[in-house]
Motif scaffolding. Structure first.
Motif, PDB file in Angstrom:
ATOM      1  N   LYS A   1      45.336  41.705  41.258  1.00 44.90           N
ATOM      2  CA  LYS A   1      44.812  43.039  40.879  1.00 44.90           C
ATOM      3  C   LYS A   1      45.849  43.785  40.076  1.00 44.90           C
ATOM      4  CE  LYS A   1      41.369  44.254  44.234  1.00 44.90           C
ATOM      5  NZ  LYS A   1      41.573  44.390  45.676  1.00 44.90           N
TER       6      LYS A   1
ATOM      7  N   GLU B   1      42.971  36.023  44.666  1.00 43.13           N
ATOM      8  CA  GLU B   1      42.332  37.010  43.778  1.00 43.13           C
ATOM      9  C   GLU B   1      42.935  38.403  43.882  1.00 43.13           C
ATOM     10  OE1 GLU B   1      39.066  37.192  41.754  1.00 43.13           O
ATOM     11  OE2 GLU B   1      40.222  35.373  41.284  1.00 43.13           O
ATOM     12  N   ASP B   2      43.050  38.906  45.156  1.00 41.90           N
ATOM     13  CA  ASP B   2      43.493  40.302  45.307  1.00 41.90           C
ATOM     14  C   ASP B   2      44.968  40.470  44.945  1.00 41.90           C
ATOM     15  OD1 ASP B   2      43.977  38.733  47.506  1.00 41.90           O
ATOM     16  OD2 ASP B   2      44.212  40.478  48.829  1.00 41.90           O
TER      17      ASP B   2
END
Ligand code: IPD
Length: 284
Positions: free
Chosen positions: A32, A28-29
């Motif tokens: 970003k 997920e990160d």
């Protein structure tokens, strides 16, 4: 005579596959979003990380100072984008960053290699589809080791044409892009498409799924590998202005299965000016 760049070619395939695995497994990160030249020119930690992995591996293998590197994210960080006669690697870590961010399922790693300003080979790994496209000058083009060739359609009315909008949203450019698309659609053609990655678009032309892909605003790293793959699959890559020779640094090109289709598309393209990739960097 032994092929002097066979090792480099094989290594590029390995590196592209490993880079594709990093993209597929990004957490997920690592998705970003940050922006580069404008609000819709996206970059993520994964773009930067994968470029470091690719250039790091290539330098470890060939980095005795004789090889040069042009990488999308390194250029964004201020590295020069100049093609010299030296062996030069031209890299996109994540082609289709917008797709990557949105989970739109076309993302590619693209690695090309040029010597004396001539493209020697290109590797495009469409990593979510697990399709490894590759071509070495004079040795044909392949997808997952199967030979590929361009479509034999000569009739523009039976074609699928690919184009993209890029990231420039100025009214002049958006108007010209859509005016061109409208004219092409009305020829008529069977359809207009766009995968969101220039590298993959070129491989779709090379494998016969589409008759042509054109774009003004792409960068050398988006199309360098694809250009070898299209040519080795029997197609051609030309400038959008009158079908002149393709100039890797010009940020515009038409790739097509044949000259009939290329010329017909070129007739409709409304050209707009873009700053060359190798233009001197303007001091702020
Ligand atoms: C972009 C993609 C897109 C094309 C843009 C490129 P990126 O590359 O190839 O299809 O329309 O011109 O900049 O930014 O996703 O690496």
């Amino acid at each position: 005579m032994a092929d002097p760049w066979q090792n480099a070619y094989d290594f590029a395939v390995q590196v592209a596959r490993a880079a594709g695995a990093v993209i597929r497994n990004a957490g997920e990160d690592e998705i970003k979003v940050q922006t580069k030249s404008c609000a819709v020119d996206l970059v993520t930690q994964t773009d930067e990380r994968v470029e470091k992995i690719i250039i790091g591996s290539l330098k470890e293998q060939f980095g005795n100072g004789t090889h040069c590197f042009i990488g999308e994210e390194s250029v964004a960080e201020g590295e020069p984008c100049i093609l010299t006669d030296k062996p030069t690697w031209i890299i996109v870590p994540v082609d289709g960053t917008t797709n990557f961010v949105h989970g739109f399922p076309f993302v590619a790693v693209s690695i090309a290699f040029a010597v004396n300003k001539e493209l020697e080979f290109g590797v495009v790994y469409s990593c979510l589809e697990d399709k490894m496209y590759k071509a070495r000058k004079g040795k044909g083009a392949f997808c997952n080791d199967e030979p590929i060739k361009v479509s034999d359609v000569n009739d523009i009315n039976k074609s699928i044409i690919i184009s993209e909008h890029g990231t420039d949203r100025s009214i002049e450019k958006v108007t010209k892009i859509f005016s061109t698309m409208q004219k092409i659609l009305r020829i008529p053609v069977h359809g207009l498409r766009g995968s969101g990655t220039a590298a993959t678009n070129m491989c779709l032309v090379a494998s016969g799924a589409s008759e042509a892909f054109f774009e003004i605003g792409i960068h050398c790293w988006d199309v360098a590998a694809g250009a070898v793959i299209v040519k080795e699959a029997g197609g051609l890559v030309l400038d959008v202005d009158g079908g002149g020779p393709f100039d890797l640094m010009s940020r515009r090109m038409v790739s097509a299965n044949n000259k009939v289709i290329a010329d017909r598309i070129i007739k409709e393209i409304e050209i707009f000016q873009v700053v060359r990739d190798d233009a001197p960097i303007q001091k702020k």
